[in-house]
Design a protein around this motif. Structure first.
Motif, PDB file in Angstrom:
ATOM      1  N   ARG A  13       0.592  -0.943   0.032  1.00  0.00           N
ATOM      2  CA  ARG A  13      -0.032  -0.136  -0.435  1.00  0.00           C
ATOM      3  C   ARG A  13       1.055   1.295   0.216  1.00  0.00           C
ATOM      4  O   ARG A  13       0.342   1.817  -0.593  1.00  0.00           O
ATOM      5  N   VAL A  14       1.506   1.199   0.626  1.00  0.00           N
ATOM      6  CA  VAL A  14       2.805   2.815   1.090  1.00  0.00           C
ATOM      7  C   VAL A  14       3.210   2.520  -0.192  1.00  0.00           C
ATOM      8  O   VAL A  14       3.791   3.391  -0.940  1.00  0.00           O
ATOM      9  N   ILE A  15       4.148   2.026  -0.957  1.00  0.00           N
ATOM     10  CA  ILE A  15       4.625   1.985  -2.471  1.00  0.00           C
ATOM     11  C   ILE A  15       3.436   2.710  -3.443  1.00  0.00           C
ATOM     12  O   ILE A  15       3.578   3.572  -4.313  1.00  0.00           O
ATOM     13  N   ALA A  16       2.424   1.644  -3.661  1.00  0.00           N
ATOM     14  CA  ALA A  16       1.211   2.587  -4.010  1.00  0.00           C
ATOM     15  C   ALA A  16       1.137   4.170  -3.818  1.00  0.00           C
ATOM     16  O   ALA A  16       0.505   4.860  -4.888  1.00  0.00           O
ATOM     17  N   SER A  17       0.773   3.907  -2.609  1.00  0.00           N
ATOM     18  CA  SER A  17       0.604   5.112  -2.643  1.00  0.00           C
ATOM     19  C   SER A  17       1.504   6.528  -3.075  1.00  0.00           C
ATOM     20  O   SER A  17       1.360   7.539  -3.049  1.00  0.00           O
ATOM     21  N   VAL A  18       2.711   6.693  -2.454  1.00  0.00           N
ATOM     22  CA  VAL A  18       3.682   7.071  -2.803  1.00  0.00           C
ATOM     23  C   VAL A  18       4.047   7.351  -4.106  1.00  0.00           C
ATOM     24  O   VAL A  18       4.387   8.572  -4.842  1.00  0.00           O
ATOM     25  N   GLN A  19       3.874   5.722  -5.013  1.00  0.00           N
ATOM     26  CA  GLN A  19       3.619   6.284  -6.361  1.00  0.00           C
ATOM     27  C   GLN A  19       2.443   7.573  -6.635  1.00  0.00           C
ATOM     28  O   GLN A  19       2.502   8.443  -7.687  1.00  0.00           O
ATOM     29  N   HIS A  20       1.483   7.213  -6.211  1.00  0.00           N
ATOM     30  CA  HIS A  20       0.130   8.205  -6.334  1.00  0.00           C
ATOM     31  C   HIS A  20       0.892   9.913  -5.799  1.00  0.00           C
ATOM     32  O   HIS A  20       0.672  10.597  -6.633  1.00  0.00           O
ATOM     33  N   LEU A  21       1.553   9.916  -4.693  1.00  0.00           N
ATOM     34  CA  LEU A  21       1.867  11.309  -4.201  1.00  0.00           C
ATOM     35  C   LEU A  21       2.925  12.271  -4.944  1.00  0.00           C
ATOM     36  O   LEU A  21       3.161  13.292  -5.755  1.00  0.00           O
ATOM     37  N   PHE A  22       3.845  11.067  -5.645  1.00  0.00           N
ATOM     38  CA  PHE A  22       4.670  11.863  -6.806  1.00  0.00           C
ATOM     39  C   PHE A  22       4.390  11.554  -8.140  1.00  0.00           C
ATOM     40  O   PHE A  22       4.100  12.776  -8.736  1.00  0.00           O
ATOM     41  N   ASP A  23       3.374  10.979  -8.275  1.00  0.00           N
ATOM     42  CA  ASP A  23       2.841  11.392  -9.845  1.00  0.00           C
ATOM     43  C   ASP A  23       1.686  13.013  -9.491  1.00  0.00           C
ATOM     44  O   ASP A  23       1.657  13.102 -10.611  1.00  0.00           O
ATOM     45  N   THR A  24       1.528  13.289  -8.380  1.00  0.00           N
ATOM     46  CA  THR A  24       0.640  14.353  -8.559  1.00  0.00           C
ATOM     47  C   THR A  24       1.907  15.478  -7.858  1.00  0.00           C
ATOM     48  O   THR A  24       1.015  16.668  -6.989  1.00  0.00           O
ATOM     49  N   ASN A  25       2.920  15.306  -7.384  1.00  0.00           N
ATOM     50  CA  ASN A  25       3.743  15.947  -7.266  1.00  0.00           C
ATOM     51  C   ASN A  25       3.974  17.054  -5.439  1.00  0.00           C
ATOM     52  O   ASN A  25       4.475  17.719  -4.793  1.00  0.00           O
ATOM     53  N   LEU A  26       3.272  15.892  -4.348  1.00  0.00           N
ATOM     54  CA  LEU A  26       3.403  15.962  -2.842  1.00  0.00           C
ATOM     55  C   LEU A  26       4.339  15.382  -2.640  1.00  0.00           C
ATOM     56  O   LEU A  26       4.122  13.800  -1.873  1.00  0.00           O
ATOM     57  N   TYR A  27       5.719  15.674  -3.032  1.00  0.00           N
ATOM     58  CA  TYR A  27       7.299  14.367  -2.652  1.00  0.00           C
ATOM     59  C   TYR A  27       7.332  15.302  -0.646  1.00  0.00           C
ATOM     60  O   TYR A  27       6.899  13.665  -0.271  1.00  0.00           O
ATOM     61  N   GLY A  28       6.676  15.620  -0.590  1.00  0.00           N
ATOM     62  CA  GLY A  28       6.618  15.926   0.882  1.00  0.00           C
ATOM     63  C   GLY A  28       5.799  15.066   1.761  1.00  0.00           C
ATOM     64  O   GLY A  28       6.297  14.060   2.440  1.00  0.00           O
ATOM     65  N   GLU A  29       5.039  14.313   0.993  1.00  0.00           N
ATOM     66  CA  GLU A  29       3.842  13.480   1.821  1.00  0.00           C
ATOM     67  C   GLU A  29       4.107  12.506   1.505  1.00  0.00           C
ATOM     68  O   GLU A  29       4.424  11.220   2.325  1.00  0.00           O
ATOM     69  N   ALA A  30       4.202  12.022   0.165  1.00  0.00           N
ATOM     70  CA  ALA A  30       5.490  10.300  -0.205  1.00  0.00           C
ATOM     71  C   ALA A  30       6.116  10.556   1.193  1.00  0.00           C
ATOM     72  O   ALA A  30       6.247   9.624   2.064  1.00  0.00           O
ATOM     73  N   GLY A  31       7.383  11.230   1.962  1.00  0.00           N
ATOM     74  CA  GLY A  31       8.434  10.736   2.297  1.00  0.00           C
ATOM     75  C   GLY A  31       7.828  11.125   3.734  1.00  0.00           C
ATOM     76  O   GLY A  31       8.901   9.531   4.633  1.00  0.00           O
ATOM     77  N   ARG A  32       7.492  11.379   4.133  1.00  0.00           N
ATOM     78  CA  ARG A  32       6.277  11.095   5.455  1.00  0.00           C
ATOM     79  C   ARG A  32       5.456   9.893   5.820  1.00  0.00           C
ATOM     80  O   ARG A  32       5.965   9.173   6.743  1.00  0.00           O
ATOM     81  N   GLN A  33       5.410   9.634   4.567  1.00  0.00           N
ATOM     82  CA  GLN A  33       4.236   7.970   4.195  1.00  0.00           C
ATOM     83  C   GLN A  33       5.231   7.594   4.515  1.00  0.00           C
ATOM     84  O   GLN A  33       5.061   6.121   5.547  1.00  0.00           O
ATOM     85  N   ILE A  34       6.595   7.529   4.347  1.00  0.00           N
ATOM     86  CA  ILE A  34       7.806   6.301   3.938  1.00  0.00           C
ATOM     87  C   ILE A  34       8.575   6.158   5.710  1.00  0.00           C
ATOM     88  O   ILE A  34       8.650   5.282   6.315  1.00  0.00           O
ATOM     89  N   TYR A  35       8.659   7.673   6.077  1.00  0.00           N
ATOM     90  CA  TYR A  35       9.060   7.830   7.304  1.00  0.00           C
ATOM     91  C   TYR A  35       7.581   6.506   8.292  1.00  0.00           C
ATOM     92  O   TYR A  35       8.825   6.458   9.181  1.00  0.00           O
ATOM     93  N   ASP A  36       6.821   7.115   8.120  1.00  0.00           N
ATOM     94  CA  ASP A  36       5.752   6.469   9.223  1.00  0.00           C
ATOM     95  C   ASP A  36       6.114   4.803   9.406  1.00  0.00           C
ATOM     96  O   ASP A  36       5.883   4.135   9.813  1.00  0.00           O
ATOM     97  N   PHE A  37       6.138   5.036   8.199  1.00  0.00           N
ATOM     98  CA  PHE A  37       6.204   3.031   7.425  1.00  0.00           C
ATOM     99  C   PHE A  37       6.965   2.498   8.140  1.00  0.00           C
ATOM    100  O   PHE A  37       6.737   1.251   9.055  1.00  0.00           O
TER     101      PHE A  37
END
Length: 894
Positions: free
Chosen positions: A631-655
């Motif tokens: 799920r995290v991979i998929a979410s990060v992918q989506h966030l990168f695609d929409t230029n939301l790099y910060g949120e992607a980083g936070r999600q990886i951190y939390d995971f």
RNA sequence: GGGCGAAUAGUUCAGUUGGUUAGAAUGCCUCGUUUACACCGAGGAGGUCAGGGGUUCGAGUCCCUUUUCGCCCACCA
């Protein structure tokens, strides 16, 4: 699995090279100081920053670096753009694209020239004294000496740009592009030269563009006086700048103003000078403001200039280039403009012309650089008619060829371009691209790369506005106007990432010039970041003393925490309040990654062959962590695609921290230390896989620590920088595992809570009993989780026939009740109190959920999955409530 | 004068298309050196999502409005 497939033939070759740099055994902590420089040169020397590392037919991803001032030093703004752009580049590189980040520096005309002039001043000389040629030689020498500073500093951040393609705006190639563009625009009739009213900076002694003028509201004065008119009449007039009276060429009133209309056409006389000027009428005049009559100084005021055009008025310039008064100011010649203001007012007062002076708040134009008051002045300059270019630039964003992130800046962009004025492109400086033009004695203009034939031609002295050359940056750096292979392959670029503060200065001009000369949008996305401020949200400035030196932060914490902080503490277009505490927190995250990796790696068998068992063969914790990872991979992918790099980083951190380290690693100790060979090996595979994937996900954010750890990962085929980006594999999605693990985790949390609440010694082992509801199999099989995570080593399963235990504390999660016998420690009253609270909380929630489900509107209109979720929730809550209620009646009925 | 942004825990900030009991970091309180990590772990306190109104089955999220702060643009002498 991707990393298995990666295991290619050249694997060992890469390793041998890489391993030379790697320590054999993983150390206790990450020595970032040692690793950063080693890894950076290892990457760079192997050519991994170059797009050629990808297959020749790979899709390209190109970013042009916003060129820092060549003589500048790294500040947090550079650190921010570098972190973001490197993140994009590393991500796309890992996705297999031919990723190219073109670095370079800007000659920064005014800024650099001022630096050199300051130097000359310290030496007791100045540029006029040493002459143009010597001045330029000195500036180039300075550039050679200090020009490398900023690019060296960018390397410390881990910037993976292709240094072989580094450019400088005054390079031969770029200068050629500038000339080409200038000449074409001139031939197209879009560039013209002539005397016009411009923003003049008396301090810098050059014209500047509208954008370089700051307009500040300031407390000033409004001077009222009587303008003498023929026939002993007067007309009252107000001005904020009395010295401009000397350049008046008309007095203007509104044509329908009953007070003054009888004076229209009469002659007025300029005070002191007694020059005769007409009284004219124009609807521009606001009858309500001041006296309702306006003095017209076309050579020193933009509005007056326009009025003068309409009425064919004379232009009389009364100032020199240094803002002293010239000979047309009569007796005031030679005085500074502000001294003249006082003196003239005094003289007028003596003549009985002055009326009054009142305080007045108005807008003062000041030079963005020097801060001195900008003087509108007539001078001969070069201008670009930019409207035709602007129209295409507007269209490109409107039709979606260019996307601006965040979107709200599109409106600002349109507004500016739709109201754009001709651009004054000439500067009276020496450091810059000299305008390729010659002027004949008769005033004829020749524009070309080489001087015209014949004699009597004087070369143009002026240089071009710095932004004129920066405007060509995305294509001039790739070789334009030559059809170079780089231009063909890498233009147009992909993303223009820069600060919103230079949207007009730079971005809009790149779009205009790019479209005009290449017929293509120079990039498809504009990503605008915010400004860095201090932790109180104040602007960073030397005078405030709140500057933050990125290099100091790198020295102290390493580049990775700084990068991660910059990328994750903001959102596109919003300013970031930077606090070193945040960087310290992320430095701890780096350590966490290191420690987690250390655990995983030191628990692998030496001969481990990385592979991942199919889902059915995994135990519950492994199925859970794999599902979460997916799920995290998929979410990060989506966030990168929409230029939301910060949120992607936070999600990886939390995971990584909150799920992998806190739960999975802790739980894994059981199979690792006490499990059979199969569960041991499968746990190792999962640990390794999750670690491997996290390193890849984090690499664009934190390249150093991830690459360093990657060197210890068994089965790696290539260096991390050019390894593949993780893909989500739906096979490992497992809702049931997530539900079951959540119950287990909630029970553990509940037990820990109760233990602490009752003050049970953490070291004391307790045995528990459980009424497992529908979760008997899971609880039985994974009871070791309770042993390990909350020190409850033995559990008795209670079935329906057995009576419920007494003298216990109870933890209810879903339909499971966990009894913790705390003989002698349980205070029945307190326990009842706790259960009662729990019960009313549940009842409240059930009531709310019930109300929703009984509402036909909700059931009919909400999405079915939402309704289903509420039903499940109700079931869960009801089961819990029943458990609690039974407990209460057994324990507390008395 | 026009436009934009921000307002969420003591503090700094997330919250992606409206949908469980609004999250994190940091600070604070309690406990703990359990063989990855004290650069750590466990638990806890702390929020009427600036105010008001509206749309909706449902609003931190959408609309209107008010307030405060910040920014951009703008030729009123």
């Amino acid at each position: 699995m991707p990393f298995v497939l990666e295991f290619g033939r050249e694997a060992f070759l890469f390793y041998l090279k890489g391993q030379v740099h790697m320590t054999k055994k993983i150390s206790k902590t990450f020595d970032f100081k040692e690793a950063e420089s080693r890894l950076y040169s290892w990457w760079e020397q192997n050519g991994w920053f170059k797009p050629e590392i990808a297959p020749a037919d790979a899709e390209t991803f190109v970013v042009s670096m916003p060129p820092p001032n060549v003589t500048g030093a790294l500040h947090t703004g550079h650190a921010l753009f570098s972190s973001l752009e490197d993140l994009m580049i590393r991500y796309e590189r890992m996705r297999g694209k031919a990723a190219l980040w073109v670095p370079g520096t800007d000659h920064a005309g005014i800024a650099t020239q001022l630096q050199i002039e300051k130097m000359l001043q310290d030496e007791g000389t100045n540029r006029l004294e040493i002459g143009r040629e010597e001045f330029l030689a000195r500036t180039w020498a300075w550039k050679e000496k200090y020009g490398g500073t900023i690019t060296r500093q960018l390397r410390r951040l881990g910037a993976s740009c292709d240094w072989d393609r580094e450019r400088f705006t005054l390079d031969d190639g770029l200068s050629n592009a500038v000339q080409e563009v200038f000449i074409k625009l001139y031939e197209q009739g879009l560039i013209y030269r002539g005397p016009r009213l411009v923003n003049w900076s008396p301090g810098l002694q050059t014209a500047v563009s509208d954008l370089e003028v700051d307009r500040e509201e300031e407390q000033g004065k409004l001077y009222y006086f009587n303008y003498p008119i023929e026939g002993e009449e007067f007309i009252p007039v107000a001005t904020t700048r009395p010295e401009t009276i000397l350049g008046d060429t008309a007095v203007c009133v509104h044509p329908k103003d009953d007070r003054y209309c009888h004076l229209i056409g009469k002659t007025a006389y300029v005070p002191v000078l007694n020059r005769a000027i007409p009284v004219i009428a124009d609807e521009y005049v606001d009858r309500e403001f001041g006296t309702g009559a306006l003095k017209i100084t076309p050579a020193h005021d933009f509005n007056d200039y326009e009025i003068a055009q309409r009425h064919n008025l004379l232009l009389i310039n009364v100032m020199n280039r240094d803002a002293t008064m010239n000979s047309d100011a009569g007796p005031y010649a030679g005085l500074d403009r502000f001294v003249c203001r006082e003196k003239l007012w005094g003289d007028m007062s003596a003549l009985g012309l002055t009326l009054r002076v009142v305080d007045h708040t108005h807008i003062i134009p000041r030079s963005q650089r020097g801060g001195e008051v900008i003087e509108p002045l007539i001078s001969t300059q070069w201008f670009l008619k930019i409207k035709p270019l602007a129209e295409r630039a507007v269209a490109a964003v409107r039709d979606g060829s260019i996307k601006i992130v965040p979107e709200r800046f599109e409106k600002i962009y349109y507004h500016w371009l739709e109201n754009i004025e001709d651009w004054c492109i000439s500067r009276q400086l020496w450091w810059g691209h000299r305008i390729p033009a010659w002027i004949s004695a008769t005033g004829e203009i020749y524009v070309g790369k080489v001087p015209p034939k014949g004699s009597g031609w004087t070369p143009e002295e002026d240089v071009l506005d710095t932004w004129f050359s920066s405007g060509l940056w995305p294509f001039s750096t790739l070789g334009w106007p030559d059809e170079t292979p780089d231009l063909k392959r890498f233009y147009p670029t992909a993303v223009m990432e820069t600060g919103y503060d230079i949207l007009f200065f730079w971005v809009a001009r790149m779009i205009m010039l790019g479209l005009w000369f290449t017929d293509q949008a120079p990039f498809n996305t504009v990503y605008l970041h915010g400004l860095i401020r201090d932790k109180y949200g104040r602007k960073i400035s030397k005078t405030l003393g709140n500057t933050i030196d990125p290099l100091e932060l790198i020295d102290k914490y390493g580049a990775d925490p700084l990068r991660f902080t910059l990328v994750t503490s903001g959102t596109p277009g919003n300013d970031i309040n930077l606090d070193s505490e945040k960087i310290e927190a992320n430095w701890r995250f780096v350590n966490k990654i290191w420690q987690a990796a250390n655990f995983v790696l030191s628990n692998l068998q030496n001969d481990i062959q990385p592979s991942l068992p199919p889902r059915e063969k995994l135990d519950l914790p492994s199925r859970w962590i794999m599902s979460r990872l997916t799920r995290v991979i998929a979410s990060v992918q989506h966030l990168f695609d929409t230029n939301l790099y910060g949120e992607a980083g936070r999600q990886i951190y939390d995971f990584l921290w909150g799920e992998f380290a806190d739960w999975y690693i802790e739980i894994s100790k059981h199979p690792l230390y006490e499990g059979d060979d199969e569960s041991k090996s499968s746990t190792q595979q999962v640990l390794l896989h999750v670690l491997n994937t996290c390193l890849r996900l984090l690499h664009p954010f934190m390249p150093f620590v991830t690459e360093e750890l990657w060197g210890f990962i068994p089965g790696r085929a290539r260096p991390l920088i050019i390894s593949s980006w993780p893909q989500a594999h739906a096979d490992y999605l497992d809702d049931q595992a997530e539900v079951d693990m959540t119950i287990m985790m909630e029970l553990v949390r509940g037990v820990r809570n109760v233990r602490l609440e009752y003050g049970v010694d953490p070291a004391r082992k307790i045995s528990g009993s459980v009424a497992p509801g529908d979760h008997r199999a899971v609880i039985e099989k994974y009871s070791y989780i309770f042993a390990r995570l909350c020190n409850v080593p033995s559990i008795t399963i209670i079935d329906a026939t057995m009576s419920t235990p007494t003298d216990v504390a109870s933890i209810v999660v879903s339909d499971v009740t966990f009894y913790l016998p705390l003989a002698g420690m349980v205070d029945i009253a307190a326990e009842c109190d706790r259960l009662n609270k729990e019960q009313s909380k549940l009842q409240e929630q059930i009531a709310r959920t019930n109300a929703m489900l009984e509402n036909d509107q909700f059931v009919n209109r909400a999405k079915p999955e939402i309704v289903e979720r509420e039903r499940m929730k109700l079931k869960d809550l009801s089961a819990s409530l029943q458990q609690i209620s039974e407990r209460l009646s057994a324990l507390c009925s008395a």
